[in-house]
Design a protein around this motif. Structure first.
Motif, PDB file in Angstrom:
ATOM      1  N   GLY A 106      19.583  43.447  20.902  1.00 13.16           N
ATOM      2  CA  GLY A 106      20.564  42.760  20.070  1.00 13.16           C
ATOM      3  C   GLY A 106      21.715  42.220  20.893  1.00 13.16           C
ATOM      4  O   GLY A 106      22.144  41.079  20.724  1.00 13.16           O
ATOM      5  N   ALA A 107      22.209  43.034  21.814  1.00 11.93           N
ATOM      6  CA  ALA A 107      23.325  42.602  22.657  1.00 11.93           C
ATOM      7  C   ALA A 107      22.899  41.559  23.683  1.00 11.93           C
ATOM      8  O   ALA A 107      23.649  40.636  23.988  1.00 11.93           O
ATOM      9  N   LEU A 108      21.694  41.687  24.216  1.00  9.59           N
ATOM     10  CA  LEU A 108      21.237  40.765  25.260  1.00  9.59           C
ATOM     11  C   LEU A 108      20.704  39.435  24.724  1.00  9.59           C
ATOM     12  O   LEU A 108      20.739  38.431  25.435  1.00  9.59           O
ATOM     13  N   LEU A 109      20.211  39.426  23.498  1.00 11.34           N
ATOM     14  CA  LEU A 109      19.591  38.210  22.973  1.00 11.34           C
ATOM     15  C   LEU A 109      20.358  37.579  21.809  1.00 11.34           C
ATOM     16  O   LEU A 109      20.555  36.367  21.783  1.00 11.34           O
ATOM     17  N   VAL A 110      20.765  38.374  20.848  1.00  8.60           N
ATOM     18  CA  VAL A 110      21.362  37.811  19.636  1.00  8.60           C
ATOM     19  C   VAL A 110      22.743  37.224  19.903  1.00  8.60           C
ATOM     20  O   VAL A 110      23.016  36.070  19.552  1.00  8.60           O
ATOM     21  N   THR A 111      23.621  37.983  20.533  1.00  6.98           N
ATOM     22  CA  THR A 111      24.981  37.492  20.753  1.00  6.98           C
ATOM     23  C   THR A 111      25.013  36.232  21.609  1.00  6.98           C
ATOM     24  O   THR A 111      25.685  35.264  21.244  1.00  6.98           O
ATOM     25  N   PRO A 112      24.293  36.177  22.737  1.00  5.78           N
ATOM     26  CA  PRO A 112      24.333  34.922  23.496  1.00  5.78           C
ATOM     27  C   PRO A 112      23.712  33.738  22.749  1.00  5.78           C
ATOM     28  O   PRO A 112      24.184  32.607  22.886  1.00  5.78           O
ATOM     29  N   CYS A 113      22.681  33.991  21.953  1.00  7.10           N
ATOM     30  CA  CYS A 113      22.112  32.905  21.145  1.00  7.10           C
ATOM     31  C   CYS A 113      23.157  32.366  20.166  1.00  7.10           C
ATOM     32  O   CYS A 113      23.283  31.154  19.977  1.00  7.10           O
ATOM     33  N   CYS A 114      23.905  33.275  19.553  1.00  6.64           N
ATOM     34  CA  CYS A 114      24.959  32.850  18.621  1.00  6.64           C
ATOM     35  C   CYS A 114      26.054  32.077  19.355  1.00  6.64           C
ATOM     36  O   CYS A 114      26.528  31.044  18.870  1.00  6.64           O
ATOM     37  N   LEU A 115      26.461  32.580  20.517  1.00  2.66           N
ATOM     38  CA  LEU A 115      27.485  31.885  21.297  1.00  2.66           C
ATOM     39  C   LEU A 115      27.034  30.477  21.674  1.00  2.66           C
ATOM     40  O   LEU A 115      27.801  29.516  21.567  1.00  2.66           O
ATOM     41  N   LEU A 116      25.793  30.350  22.110  1.00  5.85           N
ATOM     42  CA  LEU A 116      25.267  29.037  22.485  1.00  5.85           C
ATOM     43  C   LEU A 116      25.200  28.094  21.290  1.00  5.85           C
ATOM     44  O   LEU A 116      25.593  26.926  21.384  1.00  5.85           O
ATOM     45  N   MET A 117      24.685  28.589  20.176  1.00  2.65           N
ATOM     46  CA  MET A 117      24.556  27.745  18.980  1.00  2.65           C
ATOM     47  C   MET A 117      25.924  27.287  18.465  1.00  2.65           C
ATOM     48  O   MET A 117      26.093  26.125  18.104  1.00  2.65           O
ATOM     49  N   VAL A 118      26.880  28.199  18.437  1.00  2.00           N
ATOM     50  CA  VAL A 118      28.202  27.845  17.924  1.00  2.00           C
ATOM     51  C   VAL A 118      28.903  26.876  18.876  1.00  2.00           C
ATOM     52  O   VAL A 118      29.405  25.827  18.456  1.00  2.00           O
ATOM     53  N   ASN A 119      28.928  27.210  20.172  1.00  2.00           N
ATOM     54  CA  ASN A 119      29.700  26.416  21.126  1.00  2.00           C
ATOM     55  C   ASN A 119      29.060  25.085  21.499  1.00  2.00           C
ATOM     56  O   ASN A 119      29.778  24.130  21.816  1.00  2.00           O
ATOM     57  N   PHE A 120      27.732  25.014  21.490  1.00  2.00           N
ATOM     58  CA  PHE A 120      27.083  23.795  21.950  1.00  2.00           C
ATOM     59  C   PHE A 120      26.386  22.990  20.858  1.00  2.00           C
ATOM     60  O   PHE A 120      25.904  21.896  21.117  1.00  2.00           O
ATOM     61  N   VAL A 121      26.333  23.538  19.649  1.00  2.00           N
ATOM     62  CA  VAL A 121      25.727  22.793  18.541  1.00  2.00           C
ATOM     63  C   VAL A 121      26.753  22.594  17.418  1.00  2.00           C
ATOM     64  O   VAL A 121      27.065  21.459  17.049  1.00  2.00           O
ATOM     65  N   LEU A 169      30.180  23.392  17.051  1.00  2.00           N
ATOM     66  CA  LEU A 169      31.503  22.823  17.335  1.00  2.00           C
ATOM     67  C   LEU A 169      31.440  21.343  17.697  1.00  2.00           C
ATOM     68  O   LEU A 169      32.221  20.552  17.148  1.00  2.00           O
ATOM     69  N   PRO A 170      30.523  20.910  18.583  1.00  2.00           N
ATOM     70  CA  PRO A 170      30.466  19.468  18.868  1.00  2.00           C
ATOM     71  C   PRO A 170      30.075  18.607  17.658  1.00  2.00           C
ATOM     72  O   PRO A 170      30.531  17.473  17.531  1.00  2.00           O
ATOM     73  N   LEU A 171      29.240  19.143  16.788  1.00  2.00           N
ATOM     74  CA  LEU A 171      28.805  18.376  15.619  1.00  2.00           C
ATOM     75  C   LEU A 171      29.706  18.566  14.401  1.00  2.00           C
ATOM     76  O   LEU A 171      29.480  17.967  13.350  1.00  2.00           O
ATOM     77  N   GLY A 172      30.703  19.432  14.517  1.00  3.71           N
ATOM     78  CA  GLY A 172      31.606  19.690  13.398  1.00  3.71           C
ATOM     79  C   GLY A 172      30.973  20.471  12.267  1.00  3.71           C
ATOM     80  O   GLY A 172      31.387  20.367  11.118  1.00  3.71           O
ATOM     81  N   LEU A 173      29.969  21.275  12.582  1.00  4.01           N
ATOM     82  CA  LEU A 173      29.295  22.090  11.570  1.00  4.01           C
ATOM     83  C   LEU A 173      30.006  23.430  11.407  1.00  4.01           C
ATOM     84  O   LEU A 173      30.642  23.920  12.343  1.00  4.01           O
TER      85      LEU A 173
END
Length: 149
Positions: free
Chosen positions: A69-84, A86-90
């Motif tokens: 959970g710590a190694l996979l879920v959190t970084p996936c969430c960080l990537l999705m939020v920061n790179f998908v 926020l740039p798209l305004g979602l």
């Protein structure tokens, strides 16, 4: 009253989720600034609990659920939020839910390829559950259900 869907796995589920939250915060806390936040909660509410409910209790499943959970879920969430998102305004909830789904899918795929992560050498003996009386679905039952969920 029954919690964790009446499985009896509540102690393992909470232990795995809390360890996942602590490990996630320890590993990804550096991403937090005064202007941002981090979805360390995602490791608490998703994969660790799902792994315990799917594969059963025990230290192997509990610890591997927390670590994955710590190694996979959190970084996936960080990537999705920061790179998908926020740039798209979602809304960031979209990135968090997608990150939890993606991280969990990766973890379950890994568990399928490396079954030793969640299975022990000895198969557990499964007992047939005893018949329970039908509950009374009144106001008290509803309040207890809300607290359990």
């Amino acid at each position: 009253f029954s919690i964790s869907y009446g499985t009896g796995l509540w102690p393992w589920l909470v232990t795995s989720s809390l360890l996942g939250l602590a490990l996630s915060n320890a590993l990804w806390g550096w991403t937090l600034t005064a202007d941002t936040w981090q979805p360390t909660f995602a490791a608490f509410v998703s994969l660790p609990a799902a792994m315990v409910l799917l594969f059963g209790g025990g230290w192997k499943v509990t610890l591997n659920g927390a670590v994955l959970g710590a190694l996979l879920v959190t970084p996936c969430c960080l990537l999705m939020v920061n790179f998908v998102c926020l740039p798209l305004g979602l809304p960031v909830v979209i990135g968090n839910v997608l990150g939890m789904a993606l991280g969990s899918a990766l973890a379950f795929g890994l568990c399928r390829c490396v079954p030793v992560l969640v299975k022990s050498q000895v198969e557990p003996i499964v007992e047939k559950p005893a018949a329970r009386p039908k509950p009374d679905y009144g106001v008290i039952w509803t309040l207890r259900r809300v607290l359990a969920d």
